[in-house]
Design a protein around this motif. Structure first.
Motif, PDB file in Angstrom:
ATOM      1  N   THR A  63       0.822  -1.218   0.000  1.00 43.13           N
ATOM      2  CA  THR A  63       0.000   0.000   0.000  1.00 43.13           C
ATOM      3  C   THR A  63       0.851   1.261   0.000  1.00 43.13           C
ATOM      4  OG1 THR A  63      -0.123   0.108   2.411  1.00 43.13           O
ATOM      5  CG2 THR A  63      -1.781  -1.231   1.282  1.00 43.13           C
ATOM      6  N   GLN A  64       2.168   1.110   0.226  1.00 45.31           N
ATOM      7  CA  GLN A  64       3.048   2.274   0.350  1.00 45.31           C
ATOM      8  C   GLN A  64       3.791   2.609  -0.931  1.00 45.31           C
ATOM      9  OE1 GLN A  64       5.593   1.152   3.580  1.00 45.31           O
ATOM     10  NE2 GLN A  64       4.034   1.449   5.160  1.00 45.31           N
ATOM     11  N   ILE A  65       3.536   1.859  -2.003  1.00 44.60           N
ATOM     12  CA  ILE A  65       4.304   2.066  -3.234  1.00 44.60           C
ATOM     13  C   ILE A  65       3.405   1.877  -4.443  1.00 44.60           C
ATOM     14  CG2 ILE A  65       5.075  -0.330  -3.462  1.00 44.60           C
ATOM     15  CD1 ILE A  65       7.853   0.863  -4.221  1.00 44.60           C
ATOM     16  N   ASN A  66       3.706   2.631  -5.511  1.00 43.28           N
ATOM     17  CA  ASN A  66       2.912   2.562  -6.740  1.00 43.28           C
ATOM     18  C   ASN A  66       3.644   1.855  -7.875  1.00 43.28           C
ATOM     19  OD1 ASN A  66       0.741   4.002  -5.628  1.00 43.28           O
ATOM     20  ND2 ASN A  66       1.754   5.954  -6.019  1.00 43.28           N
ATOM     21  N   ASN A  67       4.798   1.271  -7.575  1.00 45.16           N
ATOM     22  CA  ASN A  67       5.574   0.568  -8.588  1.00 45.16           C
ATOM     23  C   ASN A  67       4.997  -0.831  -8.795  1.00 45.16           C
ATOM     24  OD1 ASN A  67       7.740  -1.105  -9.751  1.00 45.16           O
ATOM     25  ND2 ASN A  67       8.974   0.758  -9.542  1.00 45.16           N
ATOM     26  N   ASP A  68       4.408  -1.081  -9.977  1.00 45.24           N
ATOM     27  CA  ASP A  68       3.734  -2.364 -10.243  1.00 45.24           C
ATOM     28  C   ASP A  68       4.705  -3.532 -10.176  1.00 45.24           C
ATOM     29  OD1 ASP A  68       1.369  -1.038 -10.571  1.00 45.24           O
ATOM     30  OD2 ASP A  68       1.512  -0.904 -12.757  1.00 45.24           O
ATOM     31  N   SER A  69       5.930  -3.329 -10.651  1.00 50.13           N
ATOM     32  CA  SER A  69       6.914  -4.409 -10.648  1.00 50.13           C
ATOM     33  C   SER A  69       7.251  -4.840  -9.223  1.00 50.13           C
ATOM     34  CB  SER A  69       8.185  -3.956 -11.374  1.00 50.13           C
ATOM     35  OG  SER A  69       9.194  -4.949 -11.299  1.00 50.13           O
ATOM     36  N   ILE A  70       7.489  -3.882  -8.346  1.00 46.66           N
ATOM     37  CA  ILE A  70       7.825  -4.203  -6.956  1.00 46.66           C
ATOM     38  C   ILE A  70       6.618  -4.788  -6.236  1.00 46.66           C
ATOM     39  CG2 ILE A  70       8.545  -3.228  -4.749  1.00 46.66           C
ATOM     40  CD1 ILE A  70      10.277  -1.286  -6.220  1.00 46.66           C
ATOM     41  N   VAL A  71       5.423  -4.282  -6.537  1.00 41.66           N
ATOM     42  CA  VAL A  71       4.208  -4.843  -5.934  1.00 41.66           C
ATOM     43  C   VAL A  71       4.059  -6.313  -6.301  1.00 41.66           C
ATOM     44  CG1 VAL A  71       1.679  -4.762  -5.968  1.00 41.66           C
ATOM     45  CG2 VAL A  71       2.980  -2.646  -5.755  1.00 41.66           C
ATOM     46  N   ALA A  72       4.357  -6.657  -7.563  1.00 36.37           N
ATOM     47  CA  ALA A  72       4.282  -8.055  -7.999  1.00 36.37           C
ATOM     48  C   ALA A  72       5.300  -8.910  -7.241  1.00 36.37           C
ATOM     49  CB  ALA A  72       4.528  -8.138  -9.504  1.00 36.37           C
ATOM     50  N   GLN A  73       6.513  -8.385  -7.038  1.00 36.55           N
ATOM     51  CA  GLN A  73       7.539  -9.120  -6.287  1.00 36.55           C
ATOM     52  C   GLN A  73       7.112  -9.319  -4.835  1.00 36.55           C
ATOM     53  OE1 GLN A  73      11.423  -7.294  -6.794  1.00 36.55           O
ATOM     54  NE2 GLN A  73      10.955  -6.750  -8.902  1.00 36.55           N
ATOM     55  N   LEU A  74       6.533  -8.277  -4.245  1.00 41.21           N
ATOM     56  CA  LEU A  74       6.067  -8.384  -2.861  1.00 41.21           C
ATOM     57  C   LEU A  74       4.957  -9.418  -2.733  1.00 41.21           C
ATOM     58  CD1 LEU A  74       5.958  -4.592  -1.882  1.00 41.21           C
ATOM     59  CD2 LEU A  74       7.603  -6.297  -1.096  1.00 41.21           C
ATOM     60  N   THR A  75       4.072  -9.459  -3.720  1.00 41.35           N
ATOM     61  CA  THR A  75       2.984 -10.444  -3.703  1.00 41.35           C
ATOM     62  C   THR A  75       3.545 -11.860  -3.766  1.00 41.35           C
ATOM     63  OG1 THR A  75       1.493  -8.873  -4.793  1.00 41.35           O
ATOM     64  CG2 THR A  75       0.894 -11.204  -4.879  1.00 41.35           C
ATOM     65  N   GLN A  76       4.548 -12.063  -4.612  1.00 43.85           N
ATOM     66  CA  GLN A  76       5.180 -13.378  -4.742  1.00 43.85           C
ATOM     67  C   GLN A  76       5.843 -13.803  -3.425  1.00 43.85           C
ATOM     68  OE1 GLN A  76       7.924 -13.600  -7.990  1.00 43.85           O
ATOM     69  NE2 GLN A  76       8.471 -15.736  -7.610  1.00 43.85           N
ATOM     70  N   GLU A  77       6.559 -12.886  -2.784  1.00 45.38           N
ATOM     71  CA  GLU A  77       7.201 -13.194  -1.511  1.00 45.38           C
ATOM     72  C   GLU A  77       6.170 -13.436  -0.412  1.00 45.38           C
ATOM     73  OE1 GLU A  77      10.276 -13.797  -0.882  1.00 45.38           O
ATOM     74  OE2 GLU A  77      11.002 -13.358  -2.902  1.00 45.38           O
ATOM     75  N   GLN A  78       5.058 -12.700  -0.479  1.00 45.73           N
ATOM     76  CA  GLN A  78       3.994 -12.893   0.514  1.00 45.73           C
ATOM     77  C   GLN A  78       3.380 -14.282   0.392  1.00 45.73           C
ATOM     78  OE1 GLN A  78       0.550 -10.373   0.027  1.00 45.73           O
ATOM     79  NE2 GLN A  78       0.093 -10.390   2.206  1.00 45.73           N
ATOM     80  N   LEU A  79       3.137 -14.721  -0.842  1.00 46.35           N
ATOM     81  CA  LEU A  79       2.579 -16.062  -1.066  1.00 46.35           C
ATOM     82  C   LEU A  79       3.556 -17.129  -0.571  1.00 46.35           C
ATOM     83  CD1 LEU A  79       1.009 -15.590  -4.622  1.00 46.35           C
ATOM     84  CD2 LEU A  79      -0.187 -15.751  -2.432  1.00 46.35           C
ATOM     85  N   LYS A  80       4.841 -16.916  -0.805  1.00 43.01           N
ATOM     86  CA  LYS A  80       5.859 -17.865  -0.335  1.00 43.01           C
ATOM     87  C   LYS A  80       5.850 -17.931   1.192  1.00 43.01           C
ATOM     88  CE  LYS A  80      10.845 -18.741  -0.448  1.00 43.01           C
ATOM     89  NZ  LYS A  80      12.167 -18.248  -0.948  1.00 43.01           N
ATOM     90  N   THR A  81       5.741 -16.775   1.851  1.00 42.41           N
ATOM     91  CA  THR A  81       5.710 -16.731   3.312  1.00 42.41           C
ATOM     92  C   THR A  81       4.476 -17.439   3.856  1.00 42.41           C
ATOM     93  OG1 THR A  81       6.884 -14.615   3.296  1.00 42.41           O
ATOM     94  CG2 THR A  81       5.708 -15.180   5.313  1.00 42.41           C
ATOM     95  N   GLN A  82       3.328 -17.225   3.203  1.00 40.99           N
ATOM     96  CA  GLN A  82       2.092 -17.886   3.640  1.00 40.99           C
ATOM     97  C   GLN A  82       2.182 -19.408   3.464  1.00 40.99           C
ATOM     98  OE1 GLN A  82      -0.662 -15.722   1.183  1.00 40.99           O
ATOM     99  NE2 GLN A  82      -1.084 -14.184   2.770  1.00 40.99           N
ATOM    100  N   LYS A  83       2.861 -19.855   2.398  1.00 37.33           N
ATOM    101  CA  LYS A  83       3.048 -21.291   2.166  1.00 37.33           C
ATOM    102  C   LYS A  83       3.929 -21.905   3.261  1.00 37.33           C
ATOM    103  CE  LYS A  83       4.761 -24.532  -1.358  1.00 37.33           C
ATOM    104  NZ  LYS A  83       5.830 -25.121  -0.543  1.00 37.33           N
ATOM    105  N   LEU A  84       5.016 -21.228   3.602  1.00 41.86           N
ATOM    106  CA  LEU A  84       5.891 -21.711   4.667  1.00 41.86           C
ATOM    107  C   LEU A  84       5.167 -21.726   6.013  1.00 41.86           C
ATOM    108  CD1 LEU A  84       9.187 -19.871   3.662  1.00 41.86           C
ATOM    109  CD2 LEU A  84       8.742 -22.334   3.510  1.00 41.86           C
ATOM    110  N   LEU A  85       4.301 -20.719   6.232  1.00 40.67           N
ATOM    111  CA  LEU A  85       3.521 -20.688   7.467  1.00 40.67           C
ATOM    112  C   LEU A  85       2.591 -21.895   7.557  1.00 40.67           C
ATOM    113  CD1 LEU A  85       2.446 -19.325  10.020  1.00 40.67           C
ATOM    114  CD2 LEU A  85       0.924 -17.955   8.567  1.00 40.67           C
ATOM    115  N   GLN A  86       1.966 -22.225   6.437  1.00 42.26           N
ATOM    116  CA  GLN A  86       1.072 -23.378   6.417  1.00 42.26           C
ATOM    117  C   GLN A  86       1.852 -24.677   6.680  1.00 42.26           C
ATOM    118  OE1 GLN A  86      -2.190 -23.160   6.314  1.00 42.26           O
ATOM    119  NE2 GLN A  86      -2.341 -25.396   6.595  1.00 42.26           N
ATOM    120  N   GLU A  87       3.054 -24.786   6.083  1.00 43.92           N
ATOM    121  CA  GLU A  87       3.892 -25.964   6.334  1.00 43.92           C
ATOM    122  C   GLU A  87       4.274 -26.055   7.806  1.00 43.92           C
ATOM    123  OE1 GLU A  87       7.270 -25.855   3.791  1.00 43.92           O
ATOM    124  OE2 GLU A  87       6.112 -25.925   1.930  1.00 43.92           O
ATOM    125  N   LEU A  88       4.565 -24.908   8.415  1.00 40.36           N
ATOM    126  CA  LEU A  88       4.945 -24.894   9.818  1.00 40.36           C
ATOM    127  C   LEU A  88       3.781 -25.336  10.707  1.00 40.36           C
ATOM    128  CD1 LEU A  88       7.048 -24.224  11.980  1.00 40.36           C
ATOM    129  CD2 LEU A  88       6.242 -21.854  11.928  1.00 40.36           C
TER     130      LEU A  88
END
Length: 289
Positions: A63-88
Protein backbone atom coordinates in the motif's frame (compact mmCIF):
# COMPACT_ATOMS: atom_id res chain seq x y z
CA UNK A 1 19.69 -70.40 58.23
CA UNK A 2 21.05 -66.99 59.11
CA UNK A 3 23.72 -67.48 56.51
CA UNK A 4 20.98 -67.79 53.84
CA UNK A 5 18.64 -65.00 55.04
CA UNK A 6 21.24 -62.30 55.40
CA UNK A 7 22.52 -62.49 51.81
CA UNK A 8 18.92 -62.73 50.51
CA UNK A 9 17.96 -59.64 52.48
CA UNK A 10 20.96 -57.77 51.16
CA UNK A 11 20.08 -58.75 47.58
CA UNK A 12 16.47 -57.68 48.11
CA UNK A 13 17.55 -54.30 49.45
CA UNK A 14 19.90 -53.81 46.55
CA UNK A 15 17.12 -54.67 44.07
CA UNK A 16 14.76 -52.19 45.76
CA UNK A 17 17.44 -49.54 45.61
CA UNK A 18 18.02 -50.20 41.91
CA UNK A 19 14.27 -50.15 41.18
CA UNK A 20 13.87 -46.90 43.11
CA UNK A 21 16.80 -45.34 41.25
CA UNK A 22 15.47 -46.47 37.86
CA UNK A 23 11.98 -45.21 38.71
CA UNK A 24 13.34 -41.82 39.78
CA UNK A 25 15.56 -41.58 36.71
CA UNK A 26 12.65 -42.45 34.38
CA UNK A 27 10.46 -39.81 36.04
CA UNK A 28 13.15 -37.18 35.57
CA UNK A 29 13.62 -38.17 31.92
CA UNK A 30 9.86 -37.91 31.31
CA UNK A 31 9.86 -34.52 32.97
CA UNK A 32 12.83 -33.41 30.86
CA UNK A 33 11.20 -34.73 27.69
CA UNK A 34 7.98 -32.89 28.56
CA UNK A 35 9.88 -29.64 29.14
CA UNK A 36 11.71 -30.07 25.83
CA UNK A 37 8.38 -30.72 24.08
CA UNK A 38 6.89 -27.57 25.64
CA UNK A 39 9.93 -25.55 24.55
CA UNK A 40 9.63 -26.96 21.04
CA UNK A 41 5.95 -26.05 20.90
CA UNK A 42 6.72 -22.53 22.16
CA UNK A 43 9.52 -22.15 19.62
CA UNK A 44 7.16 -23.31 16.86
CA UNK A 45 4.49 -20.84 18.00
CA UNK A 46 6.99 -17.97 17.91
CA UNK A 47 8.01 -18.98 14.40
CA UNK A 48 4.33 -19.00 13.31
CA UNK A 49 3.84 -15.52 14.76
CA UNK A 50 6.88 -14.19 12.92
CA UNK A 51 5.73 -15.73 9.61
CA UNK A 52 2.30 -14.11 10.13
CA UNK A 53 3.93 -10.74 10.86
CA UNK A 54 5.99 -11.01 7.66
CA UNK A 55 2.87 -11.80 5.60
CA UNK A 56 1.05 -8.80 7.11
CA UNK A 57 4.09 -6.56 6.56
CA UNK A 58 4.12 -7.47 2.86
CA UNK A 59 0.47 -6.36 2.62
CA UNK A 60 1.30 -3.05 4.31
CA UNK A 61 4.31 -2.41 2.07
CA UNK A 62 2.18 -2.94 -1.07
CA UNK A 63 0.00 0.00 0.00
CA UNK A 64 3.05 2.27 0.35
CA UNK A 65 4.30 2.07 -3.23
CA UNK A 66 2.91 2.56 -6.74
CA UNK A 67 5.57 0.57 -8.59
CA UNK A 68 3.73 -2.36 -10.24
CA UNK A 69 6.91 -4.41 -10.65
CA UNK A 70 7.82 -4.20 -6.96
CA UNK A 71 4.21 -4.84 -5.93
CA UNK A 72 4.28 -8.05 -8.00
CA UNK A 73 7.54 -9.12 -6.29
CA UNK A 74 6.07 -8.38 -2.86
CA UNK A 75 2.98 -10.44 -3.70
CA UNK A 76 5.18 -13.38 -4.74
CA UNK A 77 7.20 -13.19 -1.51
CA UNK A 78 3.99 -12.89 0.51
CA UNK A 79 2.58 -16.06 -1.07
CA UNK A 80 5.86 -17.86 -0.34
CA UNK A 81 5.71 -16.73 3.31
CA UNK A 82 2.09 -17.89 3.64
CA UNK A 83 3.05 -21.29 2.17
CA UNK A 84 5.89 -21.71 4.67
CA UNK A 85 3.52 -20.69 7.47
CA UNK A 86 1.07 -23.38 6.42
CA UNK A 87 3.89 -25.96 6.33
CA UNK A 88 4.94 -24.89 9.82
CA UNK A 89 1.40 -25.28 11.16
CA UNK A 90 1.19 -28.82 9.77
CA UNK A 91 4.57 -30.07 11.02
CA UNK A 92 5.00 -31.53 14.51
CA UNK A 93 7.13 -29.64 16.98
CA UNK A 94 9.08 -32.85 17.56
CA UNK A 95 10.15 -33.07 13.91
CA UNK A 96 13.55 -31.51 14.44
CA UNK A 97 14.62 -31.77 10.79
CA UNK A 98 11.57 -29.87 9.43
CA UNK A 99 11.68 -27.32 12.24
CA UNK A 100 15.34 -26.66 11.44
CA UNK A 101 14.54 -26.24 7.71
CA UNK A 102 11.69 -23.85 8.40
CA UNK A 103 13.92 -21.85 10.75
CA UNK A 104 16.43 -21.41 7.92
CA UNK A 105 13.58 -20.35 5.58
CA UNK A 106 12.42 -17.90 8.24
CA UNK A 107 15.89 -16.35 8.40
CA UNK A 108 15.87 -16.01 4.59
CA UNK A 109 12.41 -14.35 4.71
CA UNK A 110 13.68 -11.98 7.37
CA UNK A 111 16.61 -10.92 5.18
CA UNK A 112 14.39 -10.55 2.09
CA UNK A 113 11.81 -8.41 3.82
CA UNK A 114 14.57 -6.22 5.31
CA UNK A 115 15.93 -5.59 1.80
CA UNK A 116 12.46 -4.62 0.53
CA UNK A 117 11.96 -2.26 3.49
CA UNK A 118 15.19 -0.48 2.61
CA UNK A 119 14.31 -0.34 -1.11
CA UNK A 120 10.81 1.02 -0.51
CA UNK A 121 12.14 3.57 1.97
CA UNK A 122 14.67 4.73 -0.63
CA UNK A 123 12.00 4.97 -3.33
CA UNK A 124 9.67 6.88 -1.01
CA UNK A 125 12.44 9.38 -0.15
CA UNK A 126 13.15 9.79 -3.86
CA UNK A 127 9.44 10.29 -4.53
CA UNK A 128 9.23 12.86 -1.72
CA UNK A 129 12.16 14.74 -3.26
CA UNK A 130 10.46 14.65 -6.66
CA UNK A 131 7.18 15.86 -5.14
CA UNK A 132 9.03 18.66 -3.34
CA UNK A 133 10.80 19.62 -6.57
CA UNK A 134 7.53 19.50 -8.49
CA UNK A 135 5.89 21.67 -5.83
CA UNK A 136 8.77 24.15 -6.05
CA UNK A 137 8.58 24.30 -9.85
CA UNK A 138 4.79 24.63 -9.73
CA UNK A 139 5.09 27.40 -7.15
CA UNK A 140 7.64 29.24 -9.29
CA UNK A 141 5.42 28.81 -12.35
CA UNK A 142 2.39 30.15 -10.48
CA UNK A 143 4.45 33.07 -9.20
CA UNK A 144 5.63 33.81 -12.75
CA UNK A 145 2.05 33.53 -14.01
CA UNK A 146 0.86 35.94 -11.33
CA UNK A 147 3.67 38.31 -12.26
CA UNK A 148 2.69 38.13 -15.93
CA UNK A 149 -0.97 38.64 -15.02
CA UNK A 150 0.07 41.62 -12.91
CA UNK A 151 2.09 43.04 -15.80
CA UNK A 152 -0.83 42.50 -18.15
CA UNK A 153 -3.15 44.16 -15.65
CA UNK A 154 -0.71 47.06 -15.26
CA UNK A 155 -0.45 47.28 -19.03
CA UNK A 156 -4.22 47.24 -19.41
CA UNK A 157 -4.55 49.81 -16.63
CA UNK A 158 -1.89 51.97 -18.24
CA UNK A 159 -3.59 51.65 -21.63
CA UNK A 160 -6.87 52.62 -20.03
CA UNK A 161 -5.24 55.59 -18.31
CA UNK A 162 -3.64 56.67 -21.59
CA UNK A 163 -6.99 56.30 -23.36
CA UNK A 164 -8.71 58.34 -20.66
CA UNK A 165 -5.98 60.94 -20.76
CA UNK A 166 -6.31 61.17 -24.55
CA UNK A 167 -10.04 61.91 -24.40
CA UNK A 168 -11.10 65.40 -25.42
CA UNK A 169 -12.76 67.70 -22.92
CA UNK A 170 -15.39 70.33 -23.74
CA UNK A 171 -15.26 73.38 -21.47
CA UNK A 172 -16.95 76.77 -21.33
CA UNK A 173 -20.21 75.43 -22.80
CA UNK A 174 -22.72 78.18 -23.68
CA UNK A 175 -26.25 77.96 -25.06
CA UNK A 176 -27.60 81.24 -26.48
CA UNK A 177 -31.11 81.97 -27.75
CA UNK A 178 -30.78 84.50 -30.62
CA UNK A 179 -33.50 86.75 -31.92
CA UNK A 180 -33.94 87.64 -35.57
CA UNK A 181 -31.32 90.41 -35.23
CA UNK A 182 -28.85 87.90 -33.73
CA UNK A 183 -29.13 89.46 -30.30
CA UNK A 184 -29.42 87.05 -27.37
CA UNK A 185 -32.64 86.73 -25.35
CA UNK A 186 -33.84 84.66 -22.40
CA UNK A 187 -37.35 84.39 -23.89
CA UNK A 188 -37.69 81.46 -26.25
CA UNK A 189 -40.80 82.88 -27.91
CA UNK A 190 -38.53 85.43 -29.61
CA UNK A 191 -35.81 82.86 -30.42
CA UNK A 192 -35.01 82.19 -34.09
CA UNK A 193 -31.62 80.48 -33.71
CA UNK A 194 -29.91 78.54 -30.94
CA UNK A 195 -26.16 79.01 -30.72
CA UNK A 196 -23.96 76.58 -28.75
CA UNK A 197 -20.35 77.57 -28.06
CA UNK A 198 -17.67 75.48 -26.34
CA UNK A 199 -13.91 75.10 -26.18
CA UNK A 200 -11.91 71.90 -26.71
CA UNK A 201 -9.38 72.00 -23.89
CA UNK A 202 -5.64 71.70 -24.54
CA UNK A 203 -4.56 68.05 -24.53
CA UNK A 204 -1.11 67.09 -25.92
CA UNK A 205 -1.93 63.37 -25.50
CA UNK A 206 -5.02 63.50 -27.74
CA UNK A 207 -4.74 62.47 -31.36
CA UNK A 208 -4.34 65.36 -33.80
CA UNK A 209 -6.51 65.69 -36.86
CA UNK A 210 -10.14 66.20 -37.73
CA UNK A 211 -12.66 65.39 -34.98
CA UNK A 212 -16.42 65.46 -35.40
CA UNK A 213 -18.38 66.97 -32.50
CA UNK A 214 -22.06 66.18 -31.94
CA UNK A 215 -24.21 68.61 -29.95
CA UNK A 216 -27.37 67.14 -28.43
CA UNK A 217 -29.96 69.50 -26.92
CA UNK A 218 -32.64 67.95 -24.72
CA UNK A 219 -35.85 69.93 -24.04
CA UNK A 220 -37.66 70.18 -20.67
CA UNK A 221 -40.08 67.48 -21.89
CA UNK A 222 -37.19 65.08 -22.63
CA UNK A 223 -37.30 65.28 -26.42
CA UNK A 224 -34.27 66.12 -28.54
CA UNK A 225 -34.04 69.14 -30.82
CA UNK A 226 -33.22 66.95 -33.79
CA UNK A 227 -31.75 67.75 -37.16
CA UNK A 228 -32.63 64.29 -38.45
CA UNK A 229 -29.22 62.69 -37.97
CA UNK A 230 -27.83 60.14 -35.50
CA UNK A 231 -24.41 59.11 -34.19
CA UNK A 232 -23.15 55.92 -32.47
CA UNK A 233 -22.76 55.92 -28.70
CA UNK A 234 -22.41 52.89 -26.41
CA UNK A 235 -23.82 50.37 -28.90
CA UNK A 236 -26.83 52.47 -29.86
CA UNK A 237 -27.74 55.41 -32.08
CA UNK A 238 -28.50 58.82 -30.58
CA UNK A 239 -30.11 61.79 -32.27
CA UNK A 240 -28.06 64.96 -32.44
CA UNK A 241 -29.08 68.59 -32.83
CA UNK A 242 -25.91 69.90 -34.52
CA UNK A 243 -22.57 68.50 -35.58
CA UNK A 244 -19.32 70.06 -36.68
CA UNK A 245 -15.96 68.71 -37.85
CA UNK A 246 -12.96 70.63 -36.56
CA UNK A 247 -9.20 70.34 -37.08
CA UNK A 248 -7.63 69.80 -33.67
CA UNK A 249 -3.90 70.04 -33.00
CA UNK A 250 -3.73 69.58 -29.24
CA UNK A 251 -4.19 73.22 -28.30
CA UNK A 252 -7.39 74.83 -26.96
CA UNK A 253 -9.83 75.21 -29.86
CA UNK A 254 -13.12 77.18 -29.94
CA UNK A 255 -16.17 75.60 -31.60
CA UNK A 256 -19.49 77.28 -32.46
CA UNK A 257 -22.63 75.52 -33.76
CA UNK A 258 -26.12 76.74 -34.73
CA UNK A 259 -29.60 75.23 -34.75
CA UNK A 260 -32.40 77.00 -36.66
CA UNK A 261 -35.64 77.09 -34.67
CA UNK A 262 -38.52 75.72 -36.69
CA UNK A 263 -40.94 74.93 -33.89
CA UNK A 264 -42.37 76.48 -30.74
CA UNK A 265 -39.99 76.13 -27.81
CA UNK A 266 -41.33 76.03 -24.29
CA UNK A 267 -39.55 77.65 -21.36
CA UNK A 268 -37.70 75.56 -18.81
CA UNK A 269 -34.42 73.71 -18.40
CA UNK A 270 -32.50 72.64 -21.52
CA UNK A 271 -29.53 70.27 -21.37
CA UNK A 272 -26.63 70.52 -23.79
CA UNK A 273 -24.38 67.47 -24.18
CA UNK A 274 -21.23 67.35 -26.33
CA UNK A 275 -19.98 64.06 -27.86
CA UNK A 276 -16.81 63.18 -29.76
CA UNK A 277 -14.90 60.00 -30.58
CA UNK A 278 -17.54 57.79 -28.90
CA UNK A 279 -17.43 59.70 -25.59
CA UNK A 280 -19.53 62.39 -23.93
CA UNK A 281 -16.94 65.11 -23.38
CA UNK A 282 -19.10 67.78 -21.67
CA UNK A 283 -22.57 68.63 -20.47
CA UNK A 284 -24.40 71.61 -19.02
CA UNK A 285 -27.99 72.74 -18.34
CA UNK A 286 -29.57 76.14 -19.17
CA UNK A 287 -32.89 77.73 -18.15
CA UNK A 288 -35.05 79.91 -20.41
CA UNK A 289 -38.35 81.71 -19.97
Amino acid sequence: MKKILIPALIVTLLLCAVIAYLTLNLTEQKKANQEMQELAELDKKEMENEYQQFAAQYSEMKTQINNDSIVAQLTQEQLKTQKLLQELKEVKASDAREITRLKKELATCRAVIRSYVLEIDSLNRLNQNLVAENTRVKSEYEAASRQIEGLNADKASLSQKVAIAAQLDATGIQMLALKKNNKSTDKLKDCKTIQVNFNIARNPTASNGVHTFYVRITTPSGTVLSSGGTFPYENRQLEYSMKKSVEYGGEETAVTTYWNVGEFLQGGSYKVSIFADGHMIGSRSFSFK
